[in-house]
Motif scaffolding. Structure first.
Motif, PDB file in Angstrom:
ATOM      1  N   GLY A 123     -15.488 -62.731  -1.655  1.00  0.00           N
ATOM      2  CA  GLY A 123     -14.574 -63.641  -2.337  1.00  0.00           C
ATOM      3  C   GLY A 123     -13.321 -63.801  -1.510  1.00  0.00           C
ATOM      4  N   VAL A 124     -12.190 -63.922  -2.189  1.00  0.00           N
ATOM      5  CA  VAL A 124     -10.916 -64.163  -1.535  1.00  0.00           C
ATOM      6  C   VAL A 124     -10.049 -62.902  -1.648  1.00  0.00           C
ATOM      7  CG1 VAL A 124      -8.791 -65.551  -1.619  1.00  0.00           C
ATOM      8  CG2 VAL A 124     -11.017 -66.628  -2.076  1.00  0.00           C
ATOM      9  N   THR A 125      -9.484 -62.479  -0.520  1.00  0.00           N
ATOM     10  CA  THR A 125      -8.527 -61.373  -0.513  1.00  0.00           C
ATOM     11  C   THR A 125      -7.167 -61.955  -0.152  1.00  0.00           C
ATOM     12  OG1 THR A 125     -10.173 -59.726   0.125  1.00  0.00           O
ATOM     13  CG2 THR A 125      -7.871 -59.202   0.596  1.00  0.00           C
ATOM     14  N   PHE A 146     -11.729 -73.788   0.691  1.00  0.00           N
ATOM     15  CA  PHE A 146     -10.434 -73.266   0.225  1.00  0.00           C
ATOM     16  C   PHE A 146      -9.319 -74.059   0.894  1.00  0.00           C
ATOM     17  CE2 PHE A 146      -6.854 -70.419  -0.128  1.00  0.00           C
ATOM     18  CZ  PHE A 146      -7.062 -69.716  -1.300  1.00  0.00           C
ATOM     19  N   ARG A 147      -8.405 -74.601   0.086  1.00  0.00           N
ATOM     20  CA  ARG A 147      -7.289 -75.366   0.628  1.00  0.00           C
ATOM     21  C   ARG A 147      -6.017 -74.522   0.538  1.00  0.00           C
ATOM     22  NH1 ARG A 147      -9.867 -77.945   3.811  1.00  0.00           N
ATOM     23  NH2 ARG A 147      -8.252 -79.465   4.213  1.00  0.00           N
ATOM     24  N   PHE A 148      -5.440 -74.281   1.669  1.00  0.00           N
ATOM     25  CA  PHE A 148      -4.234 -73.459   1.725  1.00  0.00           C
ATOM     26  C   PHE A 148      -3.013 -74.275   1.316  1.00  0.00           C
ATOM     27  CE2 PHE A 148      -7.293 -71.256   4.224  1.00  0.00           C
ATOM     28  CZ  PHE A 148      -7.022 -69.930   3.981  1.00  0.00           C
ATOM     29  N   ALA A 149      -2.019 -73.581   0.806  1.00  0.00           N
ATOM     30  CA  ALA A 149      -0.784 -74.221   0.350  1.00  0.00           C
ATOM     31  C   ALA A 149       0.380 -73.280   0.633  1.00  0.00           C
ATOM     32  CB  ALA A 149      -0.865 -74.547  -1.135  1.00  0.00           C
ATOM     33  N   TYR A 150       0.886 -73.342   1.862  1.00  0.00           N
ATOM     34  CA  TYR A 150       1.983 -72.446   2.227  1.00  0.00           C
ATOM     35  C   TYR A 150       3.320 -73.025   1.800  1.00  0.00           C
ATOM     36  CZ  TYR A 150      -1.430 -69.672   4.650  1.00  0.00           C
ATOM     37  OH  TYR A 150      -2.505 -68.880   4.927  1.00  0.00           O
ATOM     38  N   SER A 154       3.422 -69.507  -2.576  1.00  0.00           N
ATOM     39  CA  SER A 154       2.060 -69.675  -2.034  1.00  0.00           C
ATOM     40  C   SER A 154       1.076 -68.654  -2.595  1.00  0.00           C
ATOM     41  CB  SER A 154       2.055 -69.621  -0.502  1.00  0.00           C
ATOM     42  OG  SER A 154       2.261 -68.309  -0.024  1.00  0.00           O
ATOM     43  N   PHE A 155       1.542 -67.449  -2.922  1.00  0.00           N
ATOM     44  CA  PHE A 155       0.601 -66.466  -3.464  1.00  0.00           C
ATOM     45  C   PHE A 155      -0.013 -66.985  -4.766  1.00  0.00           C
ATOM     46  CE2 PHE A 155      -0.716 -62.749  -5.912  1.00  0.00           C
ATOM     47  CZ  PHE A 155      -1.518 -62.108  -4.985  1.00  0.00           C
ATOM     48  N   ALA A 156       0.829 -67.463  -5.677  1.00  0.00           N
ATOM     49  CA  ALA A 156       0.324 -68.012  -6.948  1.00  0.00           C
ATOM     50  C   ALA A 156      -0.558 -69.227  -6.702  1.00  0.00           C
ATOM     51  CB  ALA A 156       1.492 -68.380  -7.864  1.00  0.00           C
ATOM     52  N   ALA A 157      -0.181 -70.066  -5.733  1.00  0.00           N
ATOM     53  CA  ALA A 157      -0.994 -71.252  -5.421  1.00  0.00           C
ATOM     54  C   ALA A 157      -2.363 -70.849  -4.895  1.00  0.00           C
ATOM     55  CB  ALA A 157      -0.263 -72.132  -4.406  1.00  0.00           C
ATOM     56  N   HIS A 158      -2.415 -69.794  -4.091  1.00  0.00           N
ATOM     57  CA  HIS A 158      -3.696 -69.358  -3.523  1.00  0.00           C
ATOM     58  C   HIS A 158      -4.574 -68.682  -4.581  1.00  0.00           C
ATOM     59  CE1 HIS A 158      -1.618 -69.559   0.624  1.00  0.00           C
ATOM     60  NE2 HIS A 158      -2.271 -70.684   0.369  1.00  0.00           N
ATOM     61  N   VAL A 159      -3.971 -67.962  -5.520  1.00  0.00           N
ATOM     62  CA  VAL A 159      -4.733 -67.415  -6.652  1.00  0.00           C
ATOM     63  C   VAL A 159      -5.340 -68.570  -7.439  1.00  0.00           C
ATOM     64  CG1 VAL A 159      -4.549 -66.228  -8.877  1.00  0.00           C
ATOM     65  CG2 VAL A 159      -3.437 -65.259  -6.852  1.00  0.00           C
ATOM     66  N   ALA A 160      -4.540 -69.592  -7.710  1.00  0.00           N
ATOM     67  CA  ALA A 160      -5.025 -70.752  -8.467  1.00  0.00           C
ATOM     68  C   ALA A 160      -6.150 -71.462  -7.724  1.00  0.00           C
ATOM     69  CB  ALA A 160      -3.872 -71.720  -8.743  1.00  0.00           C
ATOM     70  N   GLU A 161      -6.048 -71.541  -6.405  1.00  0.00           N
ATOM     71  CA  GLU A 161      -7.094 -72.200  -5.613  1.00  0.00           C
ATOM     72  C   GLU A 161      -8.399 -71.400  -5.673  1.00  0.00           C
ATOM     73  OE1 GLU A 161      -8.902 -74.898  -2.732  1.00  0.00           O
ATOM     74  OE2 GLU A 161      -7.585 -75.011  -4.472  1.00  0.00           O
ATOM     75  N   ALA A 162      -8.313 -70.071  -5.574  1.00  0.00           N
ATOM     76  CA  ALA A 162      -9.521 -69.240  -5.693  1.00  0.00           C
ATOM     77  C   ALA A 162     -10.183 -69.477  -7.055  1.00  0.00           C
ATOM     78  CB  ALA A 162      -9.174 -67.762  -5.509  1.00  0.00           C
ATOM     79  N   GLU A 163      -9.350 -69.508  -8.097  1.00  0.00           N
ATOM     80  CA  GLU A 163      -9.895 -69.711  -9.454  1.00  0.00           C
ATOM     81  C   GLU A 163     -10.467 -71.115  -9.612  1.00  0.00           C
ATOM     82  OE1 GLU A 163      -6.635 -68.401 -11.947  1.00  0.00           O
ATOM     83  OE2 GLU A 163      -7.238 -66.291 -11.697  1.00  0.00           O
ATOM     84  N   ARG A 164      -9.828 -72.110  -9.004  1.00  0.00           N
ATOM     85  CA  ARG A 164     -10.342 -73.485  -9.060  1.00  0.00           C
ATOM     86  C   ARG A 164     -11.739 -73.567  -8.459  1.00  0.00           C
ATOM     87  NH1 ARG A 164     -11.057 -78.000  -5.957  1.00  0.00           N
ATOM     88  NH2 ARG A 164     -10.359 -76.964  -4.051  1.00  0.00           N
ATOM     89  N   LEU A 167     -14.110 -68.594  -7.225  1.00  0.00           N
ATOM     90  CA  LEU A 167     -14.315 -67.457  -6.329  1.00  0.00           C
ATOM     91  C   LEU A 167     -13.638 -66.212  -6.888  1.00  0.00           C
ATOM     92  CD1 LEU A 167     -13.468 -69.260  -2.975  1.00  0.00           C
ATOM     93  CD2 LEU A 167     -15.756 -68.623  -3.778  1.00  0.00           C
ATOM     94  N   ALA A 168     -14.323 -65.084  -6.779  1.00  0.00           N
ATOM     95  CA  ALA A 168     -13.679 -63.812  -7.105  1.00  0.00           C
ATOM     96  C   ALA A 168     -12.517 -63.628  -6.139  1.00  0.00           C
ATOM     97  CB  ALA A 168     -14.678 -62.666  -6.947  1.00  0.00           C
ATOM     98  N   TRP A 169     -11.428 -63.030  -6.619  1.00  0.00           N
ATOM     99  CA  TRP A 169     -10.313 -62.765  -5.718  1.00  0.00           C
ATOM    100  C   TRP A 169      -9.708 -61.412  -6.029  1.00  0.00           C
ATOM    101  CZ3 TRP A 169      -5.276 -61.980  -7.385  1.00  0.00           C
ATOM    102  CH2 TRP A 169      -5.003 -62.325  -8.712  1.00  0.00           C
ATOM    103  N   ARG A 170      -9.061 -60.854  -5.020  1.00  0.00           N
ATOM    104  CA  ARG A 170      -8.359 -59.587  -5.206  1.00  0.00           C
ATOM    105  C   ARG A 170      -7.022 -59.673  -4.492  1.00  0.00           C
ATOM    106  NH1 ARG A 170     -10.678 -55.113  -0.823  1.00  0.00           N
ATOM    107  NH2 ARG A 170     -10.723 -56.550   0.927  1.00  0.00           N
ATOM    108  N   SER A 171      -6.065 -58.977  -5.062  1.00  0.00           N
ATOM    109  CA  SER A 171      -4.776 -58.803  -4.409  1.00  0.00           C
ATOM    110  C   SER A 171      -4.839 -57.481  -3.649  1.00  0.00           C
ATOM    111  CB  SER A 171      -3.668 -58.756  -5.467  1.00  0.00           C
ATOM    112  OG  SER A 171      -2.437 -58.476  -4.853  1.00  0.00           O
TER     113      SER A 171
END
Length: 194
Positions: A123-125, A146-150, A154-164, A167-171
């Motif tokens: 998934g996404v780390t 996966f579309r990056f958004a720096y 950006s951390f919250a945006a990348h969590v939202a992108e994984a969920e969109r 994809l499983a994600w972990r911090s």
């Protein structure tokens, strides 16, 4: 873990800004030459932290391209400046080259040691910066779209992108990979611990 198999599937992408233009927010505490030297040293640390994984540096600058090649990195040189477009193009190029996972690591991590810990999760780390706002390191499935958004948040945006993308994600908080140098306060914090 079979490190040869992991190395064959995982690549590290490091976006590097022109050294002459790097770290403008530090101009009140460092002159242009010192900023350029700092940017180069930090990027070299990140390249070293990628071993044994293959590294591609994405840039829009001839000096950075020749510097990266001299260190054994592959180079993707773009005409279009900007962090987000550079990372999106770099991940797409590595996906097209057959890599399954891309670890995107920013070039301003002076304490970076082991980027391989970011691989191996299906998934996404996401490694949050030490303020919980930015994403200095992210590992994504190369073909997931996966579309990056720096930028701020950006951390919250990348969590939202994984969920969109479903994809499983972990911090993965990591004191070394979370420490990026953007402003004078970061430089002061770095110097106080060296």
């Amino acid at each position: 873990v079979d490190s040869a198999a992991v190395t064959a599937r995982v690549a590290v992408l490091i976006p590097v800004k022109a050294f002459a233009d790097a770290k403008a927010r530090l101009e009140e505490v460092l002159d242009a030459d010192a900023r350029s030297t700092l940017a180069r040293q930090m990027a070299e640390t990140v390249i070293a932290a990628a071993a044994p994984l293959p590294v591609t540096v994405v840039c829009d600058d001839d000096e950075v391209a020749s510097w990266a090649a001299s260190l054994g990195a592959s180079v993707l040189q773009l005409d279009e400046p900007g962090l987000t477009p550079a990372v999106n193009a770099g991940v797409e190029a590595l996906a097209n080259a057959g890599f399954e996972t891309v670890i995107v690591a920013h070039g301003d991590l002076p304490r970076a040691t082991d980027l391989t810990q970011c691989a191996g999760f299906d998934g996404v780390t996401l490694v949050p910066d030490r303020h919980g706002d930015g994403t200095p390191v992210a590992s994504v499935p190369a073909r997931a779209g996966f579309r990056f958004a720096y930028g701020p948040g950006s951390f919250a945006a990348h969590v939202a992108e994984a969920e969109r993308l479903g994809l499983a994600w972990r911090s993965l908080p990591d004191p070394d990979l979370s420490f990026d140098v953007d402003g004078p306060e970061d430089l002061a914090a770095l110097r106080s611990t060296d």
